[in-house]
Write an enzyme that holds these catalytic residues in place. Sequence first.
Site, PDB file in Angstrom:
ATOM      1  CG  HIS A 146      -7.341   3.534  -3.937  1.00 31.86           C
ATOM      2  ND1 HIS A 146      -6.237   3.722  -4.731  1.00 31.86           N
ATOM      3  CD2 HIS A 146      -7.259   2.260  -3.487  1.00 31.86           C
ATOM      4  CE1 HIS A 146      -5.528   2.617  -4.765  1.00 31.86           C
ATOM      5  NE2 HIS A 146      -6.131   1.706  -4.018  1.00 31.86           N
TER       6      HIS A 146
ATOM      7  CG  HIS B 187      -2.060  -1.026   1.049  1.00 34.13           C
ATOM      8  ND1 HIS B 187      -2.083  -2.206   1.763  1.00 34.13           N
ATOM      9  CD2 HIS B 187      -3.153  -1.035   0.246  1.00 34.13           C
ATOM     10  CE1 HIS B 187      -3.168  -2.900   1.420  1.00 34.13           C
ATOM     11  NE2 HIS B 187      -3.827  -2.211   0.503  1.00 34.13           N
TER      12      HIS B 187
ATOM     13  CG  ASP C 218      -8.203  -1.349  -4.605  1.00 31.34           C
ATOM     14  OD1 ASP C 218      -6.978  -1.117  -4.512  1.00 31.34           O
ATOM     15  OD2 ASP C 218      -8.930  -1.540  -3.612  1.00 31.34           O
TER      16      ASP C 218
ATOM     17  CB  VAL D 213       4.659   1.820  -6.656  1.00 33.42           C
ATOM     18  CG1 VAL D 213       4.835   1.139  -8.012  1.00 33.42           C
ATOM     19  CG2 VAL D 213       5.930   2.574  -6.292  1.00 33.42           C
TER      20      VAL D 213
END
Length: 420
Positions: A186, A146, A296, A149
């Site tokens: 996000h 997380h 995602d 990148v």
Amino acid sequence: GDARVRGQTGVVSERRGSYPFIDFRLLNNTTLSGEIGTKKKVKRLLSFQRYFHASRLLRGIVPQASLYLLDEDYLGQARHMLSKVGMWDFDIFLFDRLTNGNSLVTLLCHLFNVHGLIHHFQLDMVTLHRFFVMVQEDYHSQNPYHNAVHAADVTQAMHCYLREPKLASFLTPSDIMLGLLAAAAHDVDHPGVNQPFLIKTKHHLASLYQNVSVLENHHWRSTIGMLRESRLLAHLPKEVTQDIEQQLGSLILATDINRQNEFLIRLKSHLDNQDLRLEDAQDRHFMLQIALKCADICNPCRVWDLSKQWSERVCEEFYRQGDLEQKFELEISPLCNQQKDTVPSIQIGFMTYIVEPLFERWAQFTGNTPLSENMLNHLRRNKAKWRSLLHKQHSSSRSNDHSGQVTGSQEQTLNEEETP
């Protein structure tokens, strides 16, 4: 912990603290929050490009040709990659190296320009760049997965999905900007641990958001804070910015994996009834939510070399959480026990129960375009490779179990063979 209060009235102020009995800084490889701030400033001031140009201008010294050529060569490679930013085999790890760790900022500047958003919304380039830098630097580079990148990878995937003919012909500039911003931000300020960890350690964010979409709410509120602090949209009417903030929240909150079934059931219903009306802003927003959810978790749909890297990174982050939980005598969370939860088994489960159902529906929505078919093909091939690796692991563990050990039946056989 270091305090952070961003934004104006209407945004919940958040203050990073520590767990009741776990120092939050254990999640980071730095010892003091002050060090983090200093490192960010140094990174910002001494990024290669800024240092390179500033030193030339201020000292009047022309660098050696080799340094200049190397710099131009790397910039040239990055520019060449950006010309293929819509290709599904885009290597975000290589792009991050070519941009000196600035993949998210570079990608966003390019995409905002390509989609005509800078002109349409009359955005100030300096302010826009400053905002992108804020977003990139609010990711934790020490997180294996997380980090910025990952955000850049999701943004590149989102760009690909926004170009799908079924969606592209209906999208407004506002839709495109929201999609790219939500993708980029996000997971901003992700601590590298999951929601159950925050809840069981009684972290202040869990209390603040009453144990519901804790991380996603934090990502959203942090993004709004940075938007307001940067004043990127300050020239737009208040009702427009309020709408952008709310829609950003709706998009980012959709990435909560706990809401997976909710979105899948709704998508299946729309597809079965053929009642999606993309002229309707509400239906477009729903499909942007689905697109972001796909972006995602699209790692298993990438080419094997990229997919494998992401799989190993996410599992490394899980294992770090498991090590923390073990260290502080907490129950180890599912998927976080390195001794029991192998990378192949985690990935096969993830692909089977989370990724496949979503991407099969996405392919149904797009009308099985080349991109959708390509992703599903990669997904099936990657799953087969993980199954093969899992089989090898099981075979290896079985042989290890038997090595050096002689069972009763084996002992009897050996004795019989030794008997003349």
